[in-house]
Design a protein around this motif. Structure first.
Motif, PDB file in Angstrom:
ATOM      1  N   GLY A 289       0.810  -1.207   0.000  1.00  0.00           N
ATOM      2  CA  GLY A 289       0.000   0.000   0.000  1.00  0.00           C
ATOM      3  C   GLY A 289       0.847   1.262   0.000  1.00  0.00           C
ATOM      4  O   GLY A 289       2.038   1.250   0.327  1.00  0.00           O
ATOM      5  N   ARG A 290       0.205   2.361  -0.343  1.00  0.00           N
ATOM      6  CA  ARG A 290       0.899   3.648  -0.446  1.00  0.00           C
ATOM      7  C   ARG A 290       1.550   4.044   0.882  1.00  0.00           C
ATOM      8  O   ARG A 290       2.712   4.474   0.912  1.00  0.00           O
ATOM      9  CB  ARG A 290      -0.109   4.708  -0.896  1.00  0.00           C
ATOM     10  N   ARG A 291       0.811   3.889   1.979  1.00  0.00           N
ATOM     11  CA  ARG A 291       1.335   4.302   3.283  1.00  0.00           C
ATOM     12  C   ARG A 291       2.580   3.501   3.655  1.00  0.00           C
ATOM     13  O   ARG A 291       3.562   4.072   4.170  1.00  0.00           O
ATOM     14  CB  ARG A 291       0.248   4.111   4.345  1.00  0.00           C
ATOM     15  N   ILE A 293       4.756   2.093   1.638  1.00  0.00           N
ATOM     16  CA  ILE A 293       5.885   2.500   0.787  1.00  0.00           C
ATOM     17  C   ILE A 293       6.474   3.821   1.269  1.00  0.00           C
ATOM     18  O   ILE A 293       7.702   3.978   1.378  1.00  0.00           O
ATOM     19  CB  ILE A 293       5.426   2.612  -0.679  1.00  0.00           C
ATOM     20  N   GLU A 294       5.594   4.782   1.584  1.00  0.00           N
ATOM     21  CA  GLU A 294       6.084   6.096   2.022  1.00  0.00           C
ATOM     22  C   GLU A 294       6.813   5.997   3.362  1.00  0.00           C
ATOM     23  O   GLU A 294       7.834   6.668   3.575  1.00  0.00           O
ATOM     24  CB  GLU A 294       4.910   7.069   2.123  1.00  0.00           C
ATOM     25  N   GLN A 295       6.327   5.158   4.266  1.00  0.00           N
ATOM     26  CA  GLN A 295       7.001   5.005   5.553  1.00  0.00           C
ATOM     27  C   GLN A 295       8.334   4.274   5.415  1.00  0.00           C
ATOM     28  O   GLN A 295       9.268   4.521   6.165  1.00  0.00           O
ATOM     29  CB  GLN A 295       6.094   4.252   6.530  1.00  0.00           C
ATOM     30  N   THR A 296       8.413   3.375   4.430  1.00  0.00           N
ATOM     31  CA  THR A 296       9.670   2.638   4.205  1.00  0.00           C
ATOM     32  C   THR A 296      10.714   3.521   3.532  1.00  0.00           C
ATOM     33  O   THR A 296      11.900   3.522   3.916  1.00  0.00           O
ATOM     34  CB  THR A 296       9.405   1.395   3.341  1.00  0.00           C
ATOM     35  N   LEU A 297      10.289   4.286   2.514  1.00  0.00           N
ATOM     36  CA  LEU A 297      11.224   5.124   1.757  1.00  0.00           C
ATOM     37  C   LEU A 297      11.449   6.492   2.394  1.00  0.00           C
ATOM     38  O   LEU A 297      12.382   7.206   2.010  1.00  0.00           O
ATOM     39  CB  LEU A 297      10.693   5.324   0.331  1.00  0.00           C
ATOM     40  N   HIS A 298      10.573   6.869   3.340  1.00  0.00           N
ATOM     41  CA  HIS A 298      10.645   8.186   3.987  1.00  0.00           C
ATOM     42  C   HIS A 298      10.563   9.321   2.970  1.00  0.00           C
ATOM     43  O   HIS A 298      11.285  10.315   3.074  1.00  0.00           O
ATOM     44  CB  HIS A 298      11.939   8.318   4.819  1.00  0.00           C
ATOM     45  N   GLU A 299       9.694   9.154   2.007  1.00  0.00           N
ATOM     46  CA  GLU A 299       9.454  10.209   1.032  1.00  0.00           C
ATOM     47  C   GLU A 299       8.070  10.018   0.411  1.00  0.00           C
ATOM     48  O   GLU A 299       7.515   8.912   0.418  1.00  0.00           O
ATOM     49  CB  GLU A 299      10.514  10.213  -0.069  1.00  0.00           C
ATOM     50  N   GLU A 300       7.516  11.122  -0.097  1.00  0.00           N
ATOM     51  CA  GLU A 300       6.209  11.060  -0.726  1.00  0.00           C
ATOM     52  C   GLU A 300       6.319  10.496  -2.136  1.00  0.00           C
ATOM     53  O   GLU A 300       7.302  10.749  -2.828  1.00  0.00           O
ATOM     54  CB  GLU A 300       5.569  12.453  -0.768  1.00  0.00           C
ATOM     55  N   ILE A 301       5.309   9.756  -2.544  1.00  0.00           N
ATOM     56  CA  ILE A 301       5.279   9.205  -3.898  1.00  0.00           C
ATOM     57  C   ILE A 301       4.184   9.914  -4.690  1.00  0.00           C
ATOM     58  O   ILE A 301       3.256  10.486  -4.106  1.00  0.00           O
ATOM     59  CB  ILE A 301       5.028   7.677  -3.875  1.00  0.00           C
ATOM     60  N   PRO A 302       4.265   9.910  -6.022  1.00  0.00           N
ATOM     61  CA  PRO A 302       3.267  10.615  -6.837  1.00  0.00           C
ATOM     62  C   PRO A 302       1.854  10.108  -6.576  1.00  0.00           C
ATOM     63  O   PRO A 302       1.638   8.958  -6.195  1.00  0.00           O
ATOM     64  CB  PRO A 302       3.712  10.319  -8.278  1.00  0.00           C
ATOM     65  N   GLU A 303       0.872  10.967  -6.808  1.00  0.00           N
ATOM     66  CA  GLU A 303      -0.521  10.634  -6.548  1.00  0.00           C
ATOM     67  C   GLU A 303      -0.983   9.424  -7.352  1.00  0.00           C
ATOM     68  O   GLU A 303      -1.711   8.576  -6.866  1.00  0.00           O
ATOM     69  CB  GLU A 303      -1.416  11.841  -6.865  1.00  0.00           C
ATOM     70  N   ASP A 304      -0.574   9.356  -8.632  1.00  0.00           N
ATOM     71  CA  ASP A 304      -1.031   8.278  -9.524  1.00  0.00           C
ATOM     72  C   ASP A 304      -0.017   7.142  -9.612  1.00  0.00           C
ATOM     73  O   ASP A 304      -0.014   6.367 -10.566  1.00  0.00           O
ATOM     74  CB  ASP A 304      -1.305   8.833 -10.923  1.00  0.00           C
TER      75      ASP A 304
END
Length: 378
Positions: A289-291, A293-304
């Motif tokens: 899931g998006r959350r 991935i963002e918590q693992t990479l410590h960065e925001e990912i694109p909306e789409d």
């Protein structure tokens, strides 16, 4: 002393309902019936929720208030199953027309979810579908339980969907081309892949390999089924291994069709192993899931980031095909594959293909005879 005539609550509801509908339809406005219903539906939904929460005794209310609440409840009940709201533009869609449009929103073109039976009907020629292994059901080997037991959950979804498991498999004709087809159903426990789902798909692939049939699997899944633990994860390797025999050793075609949503273990295995990987517009395709991935990479990912168009732009998909064009596009791709100028080392076994062909031809001959008889009577 004369007693005033009394009417039942049901009669009051019916009379008020008919008067409200007649009055609203006879109003001299430019509002269409669809707009009128959409406005009323929003009102009834909001009030209906409050009525459910209040749980008041209607008999203790003022007669007019009781009648008004009863009318709202009756309108809500009568409208259930007739309309559906688009998940994208929130337009109210008449279910009958929506089904005729293959569950594609006529306002914005958004592809709503289809169940597996509707999907089969949209891809397979009429009266040619032969299901296989449709009686296989899962067992609660681990005695898994949370809010309800795994066995109770299975029974509940079997009653809701009319299916034994989260995938339907079989053989049939697509524009008179014999194929092996598997269709996952997200409405059955989120299309999760347990032992039976993995076994049914494995047997389908083995049958397609044995009969030299092109294979198509329509994916719609939340991933591996947690109620079966490691047993569900083993299905990823099992399906991948038989696909290797089908594709590499026998040089047979496998097309993967990814729909909304395709995630987890299905994406990580046979969902992304197709010779051709096709997706529907705006299909959600991901592993985690998006959350997460963002918590693992410590960065925001694109909306789409996890939608079909983004994946196509970055080379993870071969084609994005709208639902209305999918059957024609798949049959053309299979015909192109059949015309490929190479031969297999061993001649294919067309036992089931011949059976299907005979059934298909006999059905057409019966229709032809009926047409001839009708013409003679005319």
């Amino acid at each position: 002393m004369e007693q005033e005539p009394t009417t039942s609550l049901n009669e009051e509801v019916t009379t008020s309902f008919n008067e409200e509908v007649t009055t609203s339809l006879n109003e001299e406005t430019t509002t269409s019936l669809k707009d009128w219903f959409e406005q009323k539906q929003k009102l009834y939904d909001s009030i209906g929720d409050n009525v459910e929460e209040l749980k008041v005794d209607l008999e203790d209310l003022h007669p007019k208030e009781r009648q008004r609440l009863a009318v709202i409840a009756e309108l809500t009940r009568r409208s259930q199953g007739l309309w559906e709201r688009c998940d994208n533009c929130e337009s109210m869609l008449y279910v009958k027309f929506l089904k005729q449009n293959l569950s594609v929103c006529e306002e914005c073109g958004y592809h709503l979810q289809m169940n597996s039976t509707e999907r089969i009907e949209s891809l397979i020629d009429p009266e040619t579908w032969i299901p296989i292994d449709e009686d296989m059901i899962s067992e609660d080997i681990l005695n898994f339980g949370d809010e309800e037991s795994y066995e109770e959950r299975l029974i509940k979804y079997q009653k809701q969907t009319g299916l034994a498991e989260a995938v339907q498999t079989g053989v049939g004709f697509m524009n008179e081309i014999p194929i092996a087809l598997g269709v996952m159903d997200f409405k059955f426990m989120g299309g999760s892949m347990g032992s039976v789902v993995g076994e049914k798909i494995t047997r389908l692939i083995e049958l397609a390999t044995q009969e030299s049939l092109p294979l198509i699997i329509v994916c719609s899944s939340g991933g591996a089924r947690m109620q079966e633990g490691t047993l569900s994860l083993m299905q990823m390797a099992k399906i991948s291994s038989v696909l290797q025999i089908h594709q590499i050793q026998n040089r047979l075609l496998y097309i993967s069709v990814l729909t909304y949503p395709t995630t987890g273990g299905v994406t990580a295995s046979f969902g992304m192993l197709g010779d051709l990987i096709i997706a529907e517009p705006r299909a959600y395709i991901a592993f985690a899931g998006r959350r997460v991935i963002e918590q693992t990479l410590h960065e925001e990912i694109p909306e789409d980031f996890q939608f079909a168009e983004f994946l196509f732009d970055h080379g993870l998909l071969d084609l994005i095909i709208p639902r209305k064009l999918l059957k024609g596009a798949l049959s053309e791709l299979i015909q192109l594959y059949i015309a490929a100028p190479y031969k297999l080392n061993q001649p294919p076994n067309f036992h089931i293909v011949n059976q299907l062909h005979e059934y298909y031809e006999s059905d057409k001959s019966i229709d032809s005879d009926n047409d001839t008889m009708n013409q003679s009577f005319d």
